[in-house]
Scaffold this active site. Sequence first.
Site: not given
Ligand code: 13P
Length: 253
Positions: A9, A11, A95, A97, A167, A173, A213
């Site tokens: 992803n 982002k 997601h 976010e 997640e 992150g 992560s």
């Molecule tokens: P990270 O791998 O940067 O923690 O992000 C995970 C994520 O949100 C994947 O959709």
Amino acid sequence: MRQPLIAGNWKMNLVRDEVVSLLDALVPAVDGVEDRDVLVCPAFPYLALAAERLSGTRVRLGAQDMGWEAKGAFTGAVSPAMLADCGATDVILGHSERRHVFGEDDAMIRRKVGCAIDAGIRPILCVGETLDEREAGETWAVIERQLTGGLDGLDAAACDTLTIAYEPVWAIGTGHTATPAQAQEVHRQIRGWLAERFGDAVAARTRILYGGSVNPKTIDGLMAESDVDGGLVGGASLKAADFAQLVNYGRNG
Ligand code: 13P
């Protein structure tokens, strides 16, 4: 029976030249891998470009979100037909976010899931608790609510192409990957829920990804768990070498 899936992803990262360089480095590094599926999810403006670069390879293309109607007056939204037109076969929905930054709720996510299924795009439904919710002992209650809301009213046949991504918000992150045992506990509960709600066949075939992560150091332990069927990867998917190592988990020596 569940082929592992490693999904990136991206982002809101990477502009055109960076998309091209990443794909040009990534494709040769992962294209020969036949026993794992690989998916990359660039931002909307680069889907068509990425589809061109991925044409003829084993790497699939997904989007990071989608509108919930086929067409019409929905400024800023992108329809399933537009995604398919640009070569996307999969879409990340719900997601954290989208939930926490953009205010999406389970009812909106449910509409998107239905719209993706109707259009033949494979939905990856994301669920996960915040740190406060985990510390309050509410992890499973939150995830059960997100599953129930996001899949409300669907039948087993509709779940044919469904993927779930667990997640935990506190792991995204932050560099704090969930331990393999923490991931497995929730994945097992999710699979149990799928079995109760849709039957054993759906539960057995549905891939449950872990995200938060994931990196080359943590992937092997996570993938060793019986209900972890892959990873949904943010930061580490932006570097070809790291992502290739993730795809080749268990074989990096
Ligand atoms: P990270 O791998 O940067 O923690 O992000 C995970 C994520 O949100 C994947 O959709």
